[in-house]
Design an enzyme around this catalytic site. Structure first.
Site, short mmCIF file in Angstrom:
data_model
loop_
_atom_site.label_atom_id
_atom_site.label_comp_id
_atom_site.label_asym_id
_atom_site.label_seq_id
_atom_site.Cartn_x
_atom_site.Cartn_y
_atom_site.Cartn_z
N GLN A 1 80.56 2.51 6.48
CA GLN A 1 81.41 2.18 5.34
C GLN A 1 81.03 0.81 4.79
O GLN A 1 80.92 -0.16 5.54
CB GLN A 1 82.89 2.20 5.75
CG GLN A 1 83.82 2.13 4.56
CD GLN A 1 85.28 2.12 4.96
OE1 GLN A 1 85.77 1.11 5.48
NE2 GLN A 1 85.99 3.21 4.71
N TYR B 1 91.61 -3.23 -0.47
CA TYR B 1 90.37 -4.00 -0.53
C TYR B 1 89.86 -4.05 -1.97
O TYR B 1 90.50 -3.53 -2.90
CB TYR B 1 89.34 -3.39 0.41
CG TYR B 1 89.80 -3.35 1.86
CD1 TYR B 1 90.31 -4.49 2.48
CD2 TYR B 1 89.75 -2.17 2.58
CE1 TYR B 1 90.75 -4.45 3.80
CE2 TYR B 1 90.20 -2.12 3.91
CZ TYR B 1 90.69 -3.26 4.51
OH TYR B 1 91.14 -3.22 5.80
N ARG C 1 86.09 6.64 0.08
CA ARG C 1 87.46 6.63 0.60
C ARG C 1 88.35 5.98 -0.45
O ARG C 1 88.06 4.88 -0.94
CB ARG C 1 87.55 5.87 1.92
CG ARG C 1 88.86 6.14 2.65
CD ARG C 1 88.90 5.59 4.05
NE ARG C 1 89.72 6.45 4.91
CZ ARG C 1 90.24 6.06 6.07
NH1 ARG C 1 90.01 4.85 6.53
NH2 ARG C 1 90.95 6.90 6.79
N ARG D 1 92.89 6.61 15.64
CA ARG D 1 93.36 6.12 16.94
C ARG D 1 93.25 7.18 18.03
O ARG D 1 93.17 6.86 19.21
CB ARG D 1 94.80 5.63 16.80
CG ARG D 1 94.91 4.34 15.99
CD ARG D 1 96.35 3.99 15.67
NE ARG D 1 96.90 4.89 14.68
CZ ARG D 1 98.20 4.97 14.39
NH1 ARG D 1 99.08 4.23 15.06
NH2 ARG D 1 98.64 5.79 13.45
N CYS E 1 93.44 -0.88 23.44
CA CYS E 1 94.28 0.32 23.38
C CYS E 1 95.19 0.36 24.59
O CYS E 1 94.78 0.05 25.71
CB CYS E 1 93.40 1.57 23.34
SG CYS E 1 94.30 3.13 23.39
#
Length: 647
Positions: free
Chosen positions: A101, A170, A218, A319, A360
């Protein structure tokens, strides 16, 4: 799960299944912006775990007029290209495709050496913040070229395609959102004009790299901020998608949210799967190119259902793959219970907001894949170890030791494993913790751990095993203050209420407002109690991640509890409590039919001392060592057990 494992195509590129690792900022780059061992090991493990496409987290495209976050990787210069080649090669080993990305913070960036960060307008990222530099048309062209040049470097590094970071507030999203874009030139106004920077970058990449090099975009399908004027809604999503498809995008990746509502793209535990399905459906029905979409997916059955409902062509797992990189391999075997499913605790986002590498709560190895081997050293040699306590720390410790080859016996005083998680899952919206407990129980069983339930062992019973070492994971005890009336029959702990052991009604004084206290308050308010929340500090939930606290308070406040801040409990009477303002000293009487204590927990120091006097090799993990949360328990249980009884 046939659809999840059906190959798909993006342009002419074949993807072996329909699972995509979503681009999440992990902060695993090197300090200079290079891709290093930490990032390579992290992405390689997800490729090894069976996902079809990995979209590597947003990399910086502009190091002159944009300041990246700490540890963000970069393709803003040719000097970075070679560092990504080992990363793409590590991914490709497993027949996994990879995009990267391309990212620019815009107004979200701190000022750079060249001055204010470049953005669509001077509107600050948040009210009261510093203004940005409104780019001229010539400067927009410069930034577009930086995106295009970064795409060229990505192809040289071995990436199969690129994605534009056009969502989440962004730079590109700042052009798309009328809240930020106040331009009156060809880059503002209509949807087509607001998307012009997107479309010109897509077309520029295609002109340089050819039509067969895939470009995904995206974008934000709904900012979910109707209370903020001039933000995008689902009503705009289809039109946006059609413009991007016409520009030559090979795939779209729809997400949601903005700088004012990050919960729309990274939700706390209270959000259910499919809550934003209407957005993906609106986009899917508007385009003919493949759609990648998030859907709060924690379970492969939900991923399959998403595809069956026709909501998208590829499911974006975020996640879910941080918590368990082998999500797809386990799903392929039908081993749904074996997947450590994300519980939505937001610990990862808490780390990110602190500009620290992501960790995590469920996966103690994440970010440390290059440090801690997937299969630990087999050095247990059948030696006996006893683990006292079957909460998250004890279960993690027992599994880790068993995988090292120790003969492990786990003692738990309750009739089931799980420890305090068996209370934590009783609060509103906390059923995801039950799934984690179920998975951990399965891991304990599969590792060959002997489990003895229903009785706290005596020292002699543990000695009968002749253990070479003992792991103390016996948890902690609720703190009960030494004040008049604390032993009255209408006084209990939050744990008593949450577990269902004690029923309260009428007027309730809740003492303490940590996470357990707030969950208890929500439960009691839902049951019709009149709750007075008494907290010594100046705010509720102090020390907890603001996103979680705000989420809980959004449900508590409408039920109108009475809140007493900087107030301490001094006495409990029959039908009342006495409290004192710690700042003014003013005393007050509050009527209360029940008093619920939620003042935290204290390690069981007496039990630990007893075991340390009886056994030579004792380690302490979880709340028995220091009170904490699930991430601290799993991490401690894992890392201490990796080295326990090493020669």
């Amino acid at each position: 799960m046939d659809k999840l494992f059906t190959p798909g195509k993006i342009g002419k590129l074949t993807i072996k299944n329909r699972a995509v690792l979503a681009p999440m900022q992990m902060m695993y780059g090197e300090h200079q912006g290079y891709a290093g061992e930490k990032a390579i090991a992290y992405y390689e493990e997800r490729a090894r775990g069976g996902v079809g496409l990995i979209i590597v987290e947003g990399v910086n495209v502009d190091e002159v007029n944009n300041k990246p976050w700490n540890l963000q990787m970069s393709l803003a210069s040719d000097k970075y290209t070679a560092s990504f080649q080992p990363l793409t090669e590590a991914i490709h080993k497993y027949d996994c495709r990879c995009f990267v990305q391309l990212h620019h913070y815009g107004a979200k960036s701190a000022p750079t050496a060249a001055g204010k960060a470049w953005a669509a307008s001077e509107v600050p990222v948040a009210p009261g913040g510093p203004s940005a530099h409104k780019m001229t048309v010539e400067e927009i062209k410069i930034v577009e070229q930086r995106f295009i040049d970064a795409a060229v470097r990505a192809q040289k590094a071995g990436f199969d395609g690129v994605e534009l970071a056009g969502s989440h507030g962004y730079l590109l999203h700042q052009f798309l959102s009328p809240y930020y874009n106040d331009r009156t030139d060809e880059y503002g106004g209509s949807i087509e004009n607001c998307l012009r920077i997107y479309t010109e970058i897509v077309q520029g990449i295609k002109a340089r790299l050819g039509r067969d090099f895939p470009v995904s975009v995206r974008f934000c399908g709904d900012e979910f901020t109707p209370h903020i004027p001039k933000t995008r809604t689902v009503e705009d999503a289809a039109a946006i998608a059609r413009v991007l498809e016409a520009a030559g995008a090979d795939a779209l990746n729809v997400s949601n949210g903005n700088n004012f509502n990050a919960n729309a793209n990274c939700e706390p535990y209270s959000y259910d799967s499919f809550w934003k399905a209407h957005v993906t459906r609106a986009v899917k029905e508007a385009i003919s190119i493949p759609l990648i979409a998030t859907n709060t997916i924690k379970d492969p059955l939900v991923a399959e259902e998403t595809l069956e409902k026709g909501l998208c062509d590829f499911v974006a797992l975020g996640r879910a793959l941080i918590a368990d990189p082998f999500f797809m391999k386990k799903a392929a075997k039908g081993d749904v219970v074996g997947i450590r499913k994300c519980i939505g605790c937001m610990y990862c986002r808490e780390q990110l907001y602190a500009q620290l590498p992501v960790k995590c709560a469920l996966n103690p190895r994440v970010g440390y894949e290059s440090v801690y081997p997937l299969v630990p050293e087999q050095d247990g040699a059948g030696r006996v170890v006893a683990v006292i306590g079957g909460g998250p720390a004890g279960m993690q410790s027992a599994v880790t030791l068993a995988k090292r080859g120790f003969d492990v016996t786990l003692f738990e005083k309750e009739d089931t494993l799980g420890g305090t998680m068996n209370l934590a899952d009783k609060g509103p919206h906390k059923e995801k913790i039950s799934r984690f407990v179920e998975t951990m129980k399965a891991e304990v069983e599969r590792a060959g751990v002997k489990v003895l339930l229903g009785k706290a062992p005596s020292i002699d019973e543990v000695k009968a095993l002749a253990p070479e070492g003992v792991v103390m994971a016996a948890g902690a005890a609720p703190i009960v203050p030494r004040i008049p009336g604390v032993d009255k029959p209408h006084v209990c702990t939050a744990y008593d209420v949450i577990s269902g052991d004690v029923k309260v009604s009428g007027k309730v004084a809740l003492i303490g407002s940590g996470i357990t206290g707030l969950e208890c308050a929500e439960m009691m308010l839902n049951e019709g109690c009149q709750v007075a929340m008494i907290e010594m500090l100046d705010a509720v939930g102090t020390g907890m991640f603001s996103v979680i606290i705000n989420d809980i308070m959004s449900r508590i406040k409408p039920k109108d509890p009475t809140m007493y801040l900087h107030t301490m409990l001094t006495e409990i009477g029959d039908g009342y409590v006495m409290v004192k303002d710690v700042k003014t000293g003013e005393e007050k009487r509050i009527e209360a039919d029940h008093v619920v204590l939620s003042l935290g927990v204290a390690p069981r120091a007496d039990v630990l001392a007893e075991y340390r006097s009886a056994f030579k090799n004792v380690i302490c993990v979880g709340d028995n060592a220091q009170r904490g949360r699930i991430p601290h328990a799993t991490k401690e249980g894992y890392i201490k057990s990796l080295v326990f009884l090493k020669d």
